[in-house]
Enzyme design. Structure first.
Site, short mmCIF file in Angstrom:
data_model
loop_
_atom_site.label_atom_id
_atom_site.label_comp_id
_atom_site.label_asym_id
_atom_site.label_seq_id
_atom_site.Cartn_x
_atom_site.Cartn_y
_atom_site.Cartn_z
N SER A 149 8.36 -17.43 3.06
CA SER A 149 9.79 -17.19 2.96
C SER A 149 10.50 -18.33 2.23
O SER A 149 10.22 -18.60 1.06
CB SER A 149 10.38 -16.93 4.35
OG SER A 149 11.69 -16.43 4.27
N ASP A 246 9.81 -5.27 4.66
CA ASP A 246 10.57 -6.51 4.88
C ASP A 246 12.05 -6.18 4.77
O ASP A 246 12.55 -5.85 3.70
CB ASP A 246 10.17 -7.53 3.81
CG ASP A 246 10.78 -8.91 4.05
OD1 ASP A 246 11.81 -9.00 4.74
OD2 ASP A 246 10.21 -9.89 3.52
N HIS A 276 8.59 -8.87 7.32
CA HIS A 276 8.91 -10.15 6.70
C HIS A 276 7.93 -11.25 7.09
O HIS A 276 7.54 -12.06 6.25
CB HIS A 276 10.34 -10.58 7.10
CG HIS A 276 10.76 -11.87 6.48
ND1 HIS A 276 10.94 -12.03 5.12
CD2 HIS A 276 11.03 -13.10 7.04
CE1 HIS A 276 11.30 -13.28 4.86
NE2 HIS A 276 11.36 -13.94 6.00
#
Length: 302
Positions: A149, A246, A276
């Site tokens: 991320s 996600d 995610h």
């Protein structure tokens, strides 16, 4: 489109005596497939312990890290926002590197986990310095950076700043520019309200409170580190993994990032049912297979 990249479905990942990344078409045109003709290394089943150490830095918070010594290329895990070095992916990669005898580093950003500093004082720029400190002062030899991320955003910055030490990249739900992009998509009234209040609440299921709270100053500082306004000068091999479910960072973001990176060796790998965090069993398999493939590629090319 910058360079060349292939869209590969992890749903078609088949484990046999040798294992494949088999292509699947999401449109009218079938895409490239490639086979890695070798036996996959076995995933370890036990956990290995590493000692907690601290990197002392003049005028900067000390960083907590754990390091496995081993062969190069080494692997460094860069965690996501509000995450730390003890997450599922970080631990799984450590076990995998231990089984291969490769060096591995996981660490906490300043203001997070076991590192020193105050979280409210942190910025994207300060965390970028943390990543570079780990690469410069702790890592030895060429490194494969694995970023999750926001960590994958910082991973790209590290590859730009230290091309001589960064040999390859693996991004998981890469969030390059994401918080700035989402902020800029708000109405003028909403942005003004956030500026006045000084905070921005973003709904998420990954927080006990049901939302992340970003300081307005954090968003403004992050805007100085955006990458998607032009070509991204990264030339090493890049693998971008993304779950198509996600709900925080759209999988199309990885496609956009691939389009901006100038490297000619890029794969965008999508998991149809991935979310995610990408930390389910099959997600972890895909992650370590991807790292394994890059280690093999880098080792045989030298």
């Amino acid at each position: 489109m910058a360079g060349g990249w292939s869209l590969v479905s992890a749903a078609a990942l088949v484990r046999r005596k040798s294992w494949d990344f088999a292509a699947i078409s999401f449109g009218p045109t079938a895409l490239l497939s490639r086979r890695i003709e070798r036996t996959p290394r076995r995933l370890p089943v036990c956990r290995w312990k590493t000692n907690l150490s601290f990197l002392s830095r003049p005028d900067l918070p000390n960083l907590a890290y754990k390091k496995l010594k081993g062969k190069t290329p080494g692997v460094i895990f860069i965690p996501g926002y509000l995450s730390n070095m003890n997450g599922t992916k970080a631990m799984a990669i450590e076990e995998f590197c231990k089984s291969l005898g490769h060096a591995y580093i996981r660490f906490d950003y300043s203001g997070c986990g076991s590192s020193e500093g105050k979280f409210e004082d942190c910025t994207v720029g300060k965390w970028r310095k943390d990543v570079l400190s780990i690469i410069d002062d702790i890592a030895e030899g060429p490194q494969i950076l694995v970023g999750s991320s926001m960590g994958a955003w910082l991973m790209l910055h590290a590859a730009i700043a230290r091309p001589q030490k960064v040999a390859a990249l693996v991004g998981i739900a890469t969030a390059a520019d994401s918080m700035v992009t989402q902020f800029n998509q708000l109405s003028v009234e909403a942005k003004k309200d956030i500026e006045v209040k000084g905070t921005w609440k973003v709904p998420t299921k990954y927080s006990d409170d049901g939302f992340y709270i970003f300081q307005y100053s954090f968003i403004k500082e992050a805007s100085f580190h955006c990458l998607l306004h032009g070509p991204i000068p990264v030339t090493c091999p890049v693998r971008l993994l993304h779950g198509m479910k996600d709900e925080f960072i759209p999988w199309q973001t990885s496609m956009q990032i691939a389009d901006h990176i100038i490297s000619s060796d890029i794969d965008v790998i999508l998991r149809k049912n991935g979310d995610h965090r990408m930390k389910e069993k099959e997600d972890i398999k895909l992650l370590v297979y991807t790292i394994d493939d890059l280690i093999d590629k880098l080792t045989t090319s030298n």
